[in-house]
Design a protein around this motif. Structure first.
Motif, PDB file in Angstrom:
ATOM      1  N   MET A 134      -4.948  57.536  -4.770  1.00  0.00           N
ATOM      2  CA  MET A 134      -6.231  57.162  -5.359  1.00  0.00           C
ATOM      3  C   MET A 134      -6.020  56.357  -6.645  1.00  0.00           C
ATOM      4  N   ILE A 135      -6.824  55.323  -6.810  1.00  0.00           N
ATOM      5  CA  ILE A 135      -6.910  54.581  -8.064  1.00  0.00           C
ATOM      6  C   ILE A 135      -8.358  54.673  -8.521  1.00  0.00           C
ATOM      7  N   PHE A 136      -8.563  55.117  -9.760  1.00  0.00           N
ATOM      8  CA  PHE A 136      -9.908  55.426 -10.233  1.00  0.00           C
ATOM      9  C   PHE A 136     -10.418  54.367 -11.205  1.00  0.00           C
ATOM     10  N   GLN A 137     -11.731  54.335 -11.347  1.00  0.00           N
ATOM     11  CA  GLN A 137     -12.377  53.395 -12.254  1.00  0.00           C
ATOM     12  C   GLN A 137     -11.920  53.596 -13.694  1.00  0.00           C
ATOM     13  N   GLN A 138     -11.764  54.856 -14.108  1.00  0.00           N
ATOM     14  CA  GLN A 138     -11.420  55.156 -15.496  1.00  0.00           C
ATOM     15  C   GLN A 138      -9.933  55.455 -15.692  1.00  0.00           C
ATOM     16  N   PHE A 139      -9.097  54.962 -14.765  1.00  0.00           N
ATOM     17  CA  PHE A 139      -7.636  54.979 -14.872  1.00  0.00           C
ATOM     18  C   PHE A 139      -7.016  56.364 -14.674  1.00  0.00           C
ATOM     19  N   ASN A 140      -7.596  57.423 -15.274  1.00  0.00           N
ATOM     20  CA  ASN A 140      -7.072  58.795 -15.151  1.00  0.00           C
ATOM     21  C   ASN A 140      -5.619  58.909 -15.590  1.00  0.00           C
ATOM     22  N   LEU A 141      -5.294  58.262 -16.696  1.00  0.00           N
ATOM     23  CA  LEU A 141      -3.974  58.424 -17.300  1.00  0.00           C
ATOM     24  C   LEU A 141      -4.040  59.521 -18.357  1.00  0.00           C
ATOM     25  N   VAL A 142      -2.867  60.065 -18.705  1.00  0.00           N
ATOM     26  CA  VAL A 142      -2.778  61.039 -19.802  1.00  0.00           C
ATOM     27  C   VAL A 142      -2.454  60.242 -21.054  1.00  0.00           C
ATOM     28  N   GLY A 143      -3.464  60.043 -21.903  1.00  0.00           N
ATOM     29  CA  GLY A 143      -3.337  59.117 -23.018  1.00  0.00           C
ATOM     30  C   GLY A 143      -2.221  59.436 -23.990  1.00  0.00           C
ATOM     31  N   ARG A 144      -1.919  60.713 -24.207  1.00  0.00           N
ATOM     32  CA  ARG A 144      -0.905  61.095 -25.212  1.00  0.00           C
ATOM     33  C   ARG A 144       0.517  60.940 -24.678  1.00  0.00           C
ATOM     34  N   LEU A 145       0.656  60.730 -23.366  1.00  0.00           N
ATOM     35  CA  LEU A 145       1.984  60.563 -22.773  1.00  0.00           C
ATOM     36  C   LEU A 145       2.337  59.083 -22.674  1.00  0.00           C
ATOM     37  N   ASP A 146       3.634  58.796 -22.621  1.00  0.00           N
ATOM     38  CA  ASP A 146       4.058  57.406 -22.518  1.00  0.00           C
ATOM     39  C   ASP A 146       3.808  56.864 -21.111  1.00  0.00           C
ATOM     40  N   VAL A 147       3.891  55.566 -21.004  1.00  0.00           N
ATOM     41  CA  VAL A 147       3.592  54.875 -19.750  1.00  0.00           C
ATOM     42  C   VAL A 147       4.510  55.328 -18.626  1.00  0.00           C
ATOM     43  N   LEU A 148       5.817  55.425 -18.900  1.00  0.00           N
ATOM     44  CA  LEU A 148       6.760  55.815 -17.855  1.00  0.00           C
ATOM     45  C   LEU A 148       6.431  57.197 -17.297  1.00  0.00           C
ATOM     46  N   THR A 149       6.107  58.147 -18.166  1.00  0.00           N
ATOM     47  CA  THR A 149       5.773  59.493 -17.696  1.00  0.00           C
ATOM     48  C   THR A 149       4.508  59.476 -16.853  1.00  0.00           C
ATOM     49  N   ASN A 150       3.532  58.673 -17.246  1.00  0.00           N
ATOM     50  CA  ASN A 150       2.311  58.565 -16.445  1.00  0.00           C
ATOM     51  C   ASN A 150       2.611  58.046 -15.039  1.00  0.00           C
ATOM     52  N   VAL A 151       3.496  57.079 -14.947  1.00  0.00           N
ATOM     53  CA  VAL A 151       3.864  56.557 -13.621  1.00  0.00           C
ATOM     54  C   VAL A 151       4.623  57.612 -12.828  1.00  0.00           C
ATOM     55  N   LEU A 152       5.514  58.337 -13.486  1.00  0.00           N
ATOM     56  CA  LEU A 152       6.294  59.373 -12.817  1.00  0.00           C
ATOM     57  C   LEU A 152       5.422  60.496 -12.263  1.00  0.00           C
ATOM     58  N   GLN A 182       8.933  68.834 -16.220  1.00  0.00           N
ATOM     59  CA  GLN A 182       8.982  67.370 -16.195  1.00  0.00           C
ATOM     60  C   GLN A 182      10.421  66.865 -16.303  1.00  0.00           C
ATOM     61  N   THR A 183      11.272  67.504 -15.512  1.00  0.00           N
ATOM     62  CA  THR A 183      12.667  67.083 -15.425  1.00  0.00           C
ATOM     63  C   THR A 183      12.774  66.098 -14.273  1.00  0.00           C
ATOM     64  N   TRP A 184      12.676  64.822 -14.596  1.00  0.00           N
ATOM     65  CA  TRP A 184      12.569  63.812 -13.551  1.00  0.00           C
ATOM     66  C   TRP A 184      13.942  63.398 -13.022  1.00  0.00           C
ATOM     67  N   PRO A 185      14.153  63.352 -11.717  1.00  0.00           N
ATOM     68  CA  PRO A 185      15.412  62.843 -11.161  1.00  0.00           C
ATOM     69  C   PRO A 185      15.621  61.377 -11.560  1.00  0.00           C
ATOM     70  N   GLU A 186      16.855  60.983 -11.703  1.00  0.00           N
ATOM     71  CA  GLU A 186      17.162  59.617 -12.118  1.00  0.00           C
ATOM     72  C   GLU A 186      16.626  58.590 -11.124  1.00  0.00           C
ATOM     73  N   GLN A 187      16.664  58.921  -9.826  1.00  0.00           N
ATOM     74  CA  GLN A 187      16.170  57.959  -8.848  1.00  0.00           C
ATOM     75  C   GLN A 187      14.665  57.756  -8.978  1.00  0.00           C
ATOM     76  N   ASP A 188      13.948  58.805  -9.410  1.00  0.00           N
ATOM     77  CA  ASP A 188      12.513  58.662  -9.622  1.00  0.00           C
ATOM     78  C   ASP A 188      12.234  57.795 -10.847  1.00  0.00           C
TER      79      ASP A 188
END
Length: 269
Positions: A82-100, A115-121
Motif C-alpha cells: 500500500m502507498i497512502f496519500q499521507q505517506f505514513n512514514l515515521v517522522g522521527r526515524l531516518d529515511v533508510l529505516t523507514n524503507v527497511l 530492528q536488527t536489519w540483515p545486511e542484504q536488506d
C-alpha cells in the motif's frame, strides 16, 4: 491475476462499495477514478485487507484473499504493498529505516523488535533509494523531507516488499504539480521496469488518462465504467463525476509522463 467478485463493504446501512466485480491481469497500470466518496479508497483497503468485506471474494492467482488470517494475511499484505496519500512514514526515524520497514514481514519477531536489519536488506533498501535519486537522504529524518521526497520514500518502502501488486491510494493528492509528475513517473517506472501491477486511485481524470492503460470508474460504490482511457468519453466522465466534473476535467492539462525513463533519473524535489 487479481479477481474481485461481488465485493461489498457496508458501514451500517450505507454501502461504501456495492457488488464490485473486475479482473486485473499481471503487469497493468490501472486507475480507479470517481468523485470523492465513490468508494475508491475502501476498494483498495479491502484488497489489502485493511478493511473487511461484508460479502464477495478477492482472489489472487487462485489464493482466496478474503479467507486469510494471521501469518498468511501478513504475507498477503507484503505482496500487496500500500502507498497512502499521507505517506505514513515515521517522522522521527531516518529515511533508510523507514524503507527497511517494508522488510518486516520477512523477519523473525526478535529482529523486528530490535530492528536488527540483515545486511542484504540494507543493501536492498539503499538500492531502492538510489533508483529514485534519494540515496543521499538515507540518514536524514523523514519529517525533514519535502512532500515529494516523502512519497518517494514511501514508494521505495513498497518496492522493497518485493510485491506482486502495488495499491496506491491517492498518492499525489497532497502534492504540487511538479512533485505529482515525479511521483507518477516513479510509479510508471516500477510498473514498466519490474512488471509490477499498479492499481492507483486518482481524482484527476487528466492524470488517469495520461498514465493508466485501463480505467475503472466508480460511482456511489459501484463500478460503472471499465475500459481503456480512450473509451471514457467526456459525456461518460461528466456522468461519473457529476458536480465535480468541471474540477477534474478543466484547468491546466496534466503533465505528460516521461515514457519509461531509466530508474534513477527522477528529478530532485
Amino acid at each position: 491475476m487479481l479477481v474481485v467478485e461481488g465485493l461489498t463493504c457496508r458501514f451500517g446501512a450505507k454501502a461504501a462499495v456495492d457488488d464490485a466485480s473486475f479482473q486485473i491481469a499481471p503487469g497493468g497500470f490501472v486507475g480507479v477514478i470517481g468523485r470523492s466518496g465513490a468508494g475508491k479508497s475502501t476498494m483498495l483497503r479491502m484488497i489489502n485487507r485493511l478493511a473487511t468485506p461484508t460479502q464477495g471474494r478477492i482472489l489472487f492467482d487462485g489464493l482466496d484473499v478474503t479467507a486469510l488470517r494471521g501469518k498468511e494475511l501478513r504475507q498477503w499484505r507484503a505482496r500487496s504493498a500500500m502507498i497512502f496519500q499521507q505517506f505514513n512514514l515515521v517522522g522521527r526515524l531516518d529515511v533508510l529505516t523507514n524503507v527497511l520497514m517494508g522488510r518486516l514481514a520477512t523477519m523473525p519477531a526478535w529482529r523486528s523488535l530490535t530492528q536488527t536489519w540483515p545486511e542484504q536488506d540494507k543493501a536492498l533498501a539503499m538500492s531502492a533509494l538510489e533508483q529514485f535519486d534519494i540515496a543521499s537522504l538515507a540518514a536524514q529524518r523523514a519529517d525533514q523531507l519535502s512532500g515529494g521526497q516523502q512519497q518517494r520514500v514511501a514508494i521505495a518502502r513498497a518496492l522493497v516488499q518485493q510485491p506482486d501488486i502495488i495499491l496506491a491510494d491517492e498518492p499525489i493528492a497532497s502534492l504540487d504539480p511538479r512533485n505529482t509528475k515525479i511521483v507518477m513517473d516513479a510509479l510508471l517506472r516500477i510498473n514498466k521496469h519490474f512488471g509490477i501491477t499498479v492499481l492507483c486511485n486518482l481524482h484527476s481524470l487528466d492524470l488517469a488518462r495520461s498514465y493508466c492503460d485501463r480505467l475503472i470508474g466508480m460511482s456511489a460504490g459501484r463500478v460503472v465504467f471499465d475500459g481503456a482511457p480512450a473509451a471514457l468519453t467526456d459525456l461518460v466522465a461528466r456522468e461519473l463525476y457529476d458536480l465535480e466534473a468541471n474540477d477534474v476535467m478543466g484547468g491546466t492539462p496534466a503533465p505528460a509522463p516521461e515514457g519509461v525513463p531509466a530508474l534513477g533519473t527522477a528529478a530532485a524535489a
